[in-house]
Motif scaffolding. Structure first.
Motif, PDB file in Angstrom:
ATOM      1  N   ASP A  74      54.736  21.261   7.472  1.00  0.00           N
ATOM      2  CA  ASP A  74      55.789  20.725   8.338  1.00  0.00           C
ATOM      3  C   ASP A  74      55.342  20.719   9.799  1.00  0.00           C
ATOM      4  OD1 ASP A  74      57.409  20.343   6.176  1.00  0.00           O
ATOM      5  OD2 ASP A  74      58.636  22.152   6.507  1.00  0.00           O
ATOM      6  N   GLU A  75      54.672  21.792  10.208  1.00  0.00           N
ATOM      7  CA  GLU A  75      54.180  21.883  11.585  1.00  0.00           C
ATOM      8  C   GLU A  75      53.139  20.801  11.856  1.00  0.00           C
ATOM      9  OE1 GLU A  75      54.098  23.287  15.384  1.00  0.00           O
ATOM     10  OE2 GLU A  75      55.404  24.003  13.795  1.00  0.00           O
ATOM     11  N   GLU A  76      52.227  20.592  10.924  1.00  0.00           N
ATOM     12  CA  GLU A  76      51.203  19.546  11.091  1.00  0.00           C
ATOM     13  C   GLU A  76      51.848  18.169  11.158  1.00  0.00           C
ATOM     14  OE1 GLU A  76      48.476  20.020   7.873  1.00  0.00           O
ATOM     15  OE2 GLU A  76      47.676  21.905   8.663  1.00  0.00           O
ATOM     16  N   ARG A  77      52.827  17.926  10.296  1.00  0.00           N
ATOM     17  CA  ARG A  77      53.525  16.637  10.291  1.00  0.00           C
ATOM     18  C   ARG A  77      54.258  16.423  11.621  1.00  0.00           C
ATOM     19  NH1 ARG A  77      57.740  17.476   7.398  1.00  0.00           N
ATOM     20  NH2 ARG A  77      59.226  16.929   8.981  1.00  0.00           N
ATOM     21  N   ARG A  78      54.911  17.472  12.118  1.00  0.00           N
ATOM     22  CA  ARG A  78      55.623  17.384  13.394  1.00  0.00           C
ATOM     23  C   ARG A  78      54.646  17.087  14.530  1.00  0.00           C
ATOM     24  NH1 ARG A  78      57.677  22.386  13.655  1.00  0.00           N
ATOM     25  NH2 ARG A  78      58.741  22.016  11.707  1.00  0.00           N
ATOM     26  N   ASN A  79      53.476  17.743  14.516  1.00  0.00           N
ATOM     27  CA  ASN A  79      52.469  17.498  15.551  1.00  0.00           C
ATOM     28  C   ASN A  79      51.957  16.063  15.505  1.00  0.00           C
ATOM     29  OD1 ASN A  79      52.687  20.095  16.489  1.00  0.00           O
ATOM     30  ND2 ASN A  79      50.925  20.851  15.356  1.00  0.00           N
ATOM     31  N   ARG A  80      51.743  15.537  14.298  1.00  0.00           N
ATOM     32  CA  ARG A  80      51.292  14.142  14.166  1.00  0.00           C
ATOM     33  C   ARG A  80      52.358  13.176  14.676  1.00  0.00           C
ATOM     34  NH1 ARG A  80      49.355  15.902   9.073  1.00  0.00           N
ATOM     35  NH2 ARG A  80      51.131  14.924   8.052  1.00  0.00           N
ATOM     36  N   GLU A  81      53.626  13.487  14.400  1.00  0.00           N
ATOM     37  CA  GLU A  81      54.708  12.626  14.882  1.00  0.00           C
ATOM     38  C   GLU A  81      54.768  12.630  16.402  1.00  0.00           C
ATOM     39  OE1 GLU A  81      58.260  14.034  13.047  1.00  0.00           O
ATOM     40  OE2 GLU A  81      57.755  13.206  11.088  1.00  0.00           O
ATOM     41  N   ILE A  82      54.632  13.791  16.997  1.00  0.00           N
ATOM     42  CA  ILE A  82      54.673  13.898  18.460  1.00  0.00           C
ATOM     43  C   ILE A  82      53.508  13.133  19.070  1.00  0.00           C
ATOM     44  CG2 ILE A  82      54.345  15.519  20.374  1.00  0.00           C
ATOM     45  CD1 ILE A  82      56.032  17.521  18.767  1.00  0.00           C
ATOM     46  N   GLU A  83      52.329  13.289  18.487  1.00  0.00           N
ATOM     47  CA  GLU A  83      51.158  12.578  19.000  1.00  0.00           C
ATOM     48  C   GLU A  83      51.344  11.071  18.877  1.00  0.00           C
ATOM     49  OE1 GLU A  83      46.336  12.408  18.376  1.00  0.00           O
ATOM     50  OE2 GLU A  83      47.477  14.078  17.540  1.00  0.00           O
ATOM     51  N   ALA A  84      51.911  10.614  17.768  1.00  0.00           N
ATOM     52  CA  ALA A  84      52.146   9.177  17.584  1.00  0.00           C
ATOM     53  C   ALA A  84      53.158   8.661  18.607  1.00  0.00           C
ATOM     54  CB  ALA A  84      52.638   8.905  16.176  1.00  0.00           C
ATOM     55  N   GLN A  85      54.184   9.442  18.892  1.00  0.00           N
ATOM     56  CA  GLN A  85      55.171   9.040  19.898  1.00  0.00           C
ATOM     57  C   GLN A  85      54.518   8.915  21.272  1.00  0.00           C
ATOM     58  OE1 GLN A  85      58.161  12.067  19.704  1.00  0.00           O
ATOM     59  NE2 GLN A  85      59.112  11.245  17.841  1.00  0.00           N
ATOM     60  N   ARG A  87      51.311   8.395  21.964  1.00  0.00           N
ATOM     61  CA  ARG A  87      50.412   7.233  21.947  1.00  0.00           C
ATOM     62  C   ARG A  87      51.206   5.940  22.133  1.00  0.00           C
ATOM     63  NH1 ARG A  87      45.330   7.494  19.601  1.00  0.00           N
ATOM     64  NH2 ARG A  87      44.665   9.579  19.076  1.00  0.00           N
ATOM     65  N   GLN A  88      52.321   5.853  21.434  1.00  0.00           N
ATOM     66  CA  GLN A  88      53.143   4.654  21.530  1.00  0.00           C
ATOM     67  C   GLN A  88      53.698   4.479  22.946  1.00  0.00           C
ATOM     68  OE1 GLN A  88      56.534   4.696  18.934  1.00  0.00           O
ATOM     69  NE2 GLN A  88      56.905   2.509  19.170  1.00  0.00           N
ATOM     70  N   MET A  89      54.160   5.576  23.557  1.00  0.00           N
ATOM     71  CA  MET A  89      54.675   5.481  24.930  1.00  0.00           C
ATOM     72  C   MET A  89      53.589   5.015  25.890  1.00  0.00           C
ATOM     73  SD  MET A  89      57.388   8.367  26.050  1.00  0.00           S
ATOM     74  CE  MET A  89      57.161   9.685  24.896  1.00  0.00           C
ATOM     75  N   ILE A  90      52.391   5.556  25.734  1.00  0.00           N
ATOM     76  CA  ILE A  90      51.300   5.181  26.644  1.00  0.00           C
ATOM     77  C   ILE A  90      50.966   3.705  26.480  1.00  0.00           C
ATOM     78  CG2 ILE A  90      48.840   5.506  27.120  1.00  0.00           C
ATOM     79  CD1 ILE A  90      49.258   8.489  26.478  1.00  0.00           C
ATOM     80  N   THR A  91      50.816   3.251  25.238  1.00  0.00           N
ATOM     81  CA  THR A  91      50.426   1.853  25.037  1.00  0.00           C
ATOM     82  C   THR A  91      51.518   0.883  25.437  1.00  0.00           C
ATOM     83  OG1 THR A  91      51.112   1.999  22.714  1.00  0.00           O
ATOM     84  CG2 THR A  91      48.775   2.368  23.207  1.00  0.00           C
TER      85      THR A  91
END
Length: 185
Positions: A74-85, A87-91
């Motif tokens: 769950d922690e890994e999934r949450r970290n991946r979601e945060i990173e994807a968010q 990345r999306q904000m930056i792009t």
């Protein structure tokens, strides 16, 4: 069908007489040991109870390991979601750098001085702190400050902050002599 379970199993043919006799002998031995132990004041050790207890302990340990693994997933999934968010904000929120940008803006990234070519207007915004630099896959992007704050709350290593200029002290004898931000040596 009446009779004991042993008789029923013998009649059906699932158990032969030898195994039934062996089971009876084992049962009598256990009863005899239990009676001896009670008479002598020792505690009765029931092998089945010990095995059951060991199985229960193993089951509880397995459940604890499974819970820990689920928590890590769950922690890994949450970290991946945060990173994807992030990345999306930056792009999505990046400011486009014009091709004719000639002003070199120097900043520190991983203990190295990096240069980004910007316009005069973007340089002023960077100095005032209205625009921040975001890092994504070793590329630098300019993003508005409000999005930089959101990214910084989630993943601070993605944002490079430029400290806005501080007001000089009143007693500073060199207050009238400003050091230019684009000073080249």
């Amino acid at each position: 069908m009446s009779g004991s379970l042993k008789d029923q199993l013998l009649n059906i043919g699932l158990v032969d007489k030898k195994k039934a006799k062996q089971a009876d002998t084992e049962k009598r031995k256990q009863k005899k040991q239990a009676n001896k132990a009670r008479k002598s004041g020792q505690s009765v050790v029931d092998e089945r109870a010990v095995k059951q207890q060991a199985l229960e302990q193993q089951r509880q340990e397995k459940q604890a390991r499974d819970r820990e693994l689920n928590k890590q997933r769950d922690e890994e999934r949450r970290n991946r979601e945060i990173e994807a968010q992030c990345r999306q904000m930056i792009t999505q929120q990046q400011l486009t750098l014009p091709a004719d940008a000639e002003v070199a803006y120097n900043f520190v990234y991983e203990k190295k001085v990096k240069t980004l070519y910007v316009t005069d207007k973007l340089q002023a915004q960077l100095i005032r702190g209205q625009v921040a630099i975001a890092v994504l896959e070793d590329k630098f992007y300019l993003i508005p400050d409000k999005f930089a704050e959101k990214i910084e709350q989630r993943l601070p290593e993605y944002v490079i902050r430029v400290q806005p200029e501080e007001e000089p002290d009143e007693d500073d004898p060199y207050a009238d002599y400003k050091i230019p931000d684009d000073l080249m040596w």
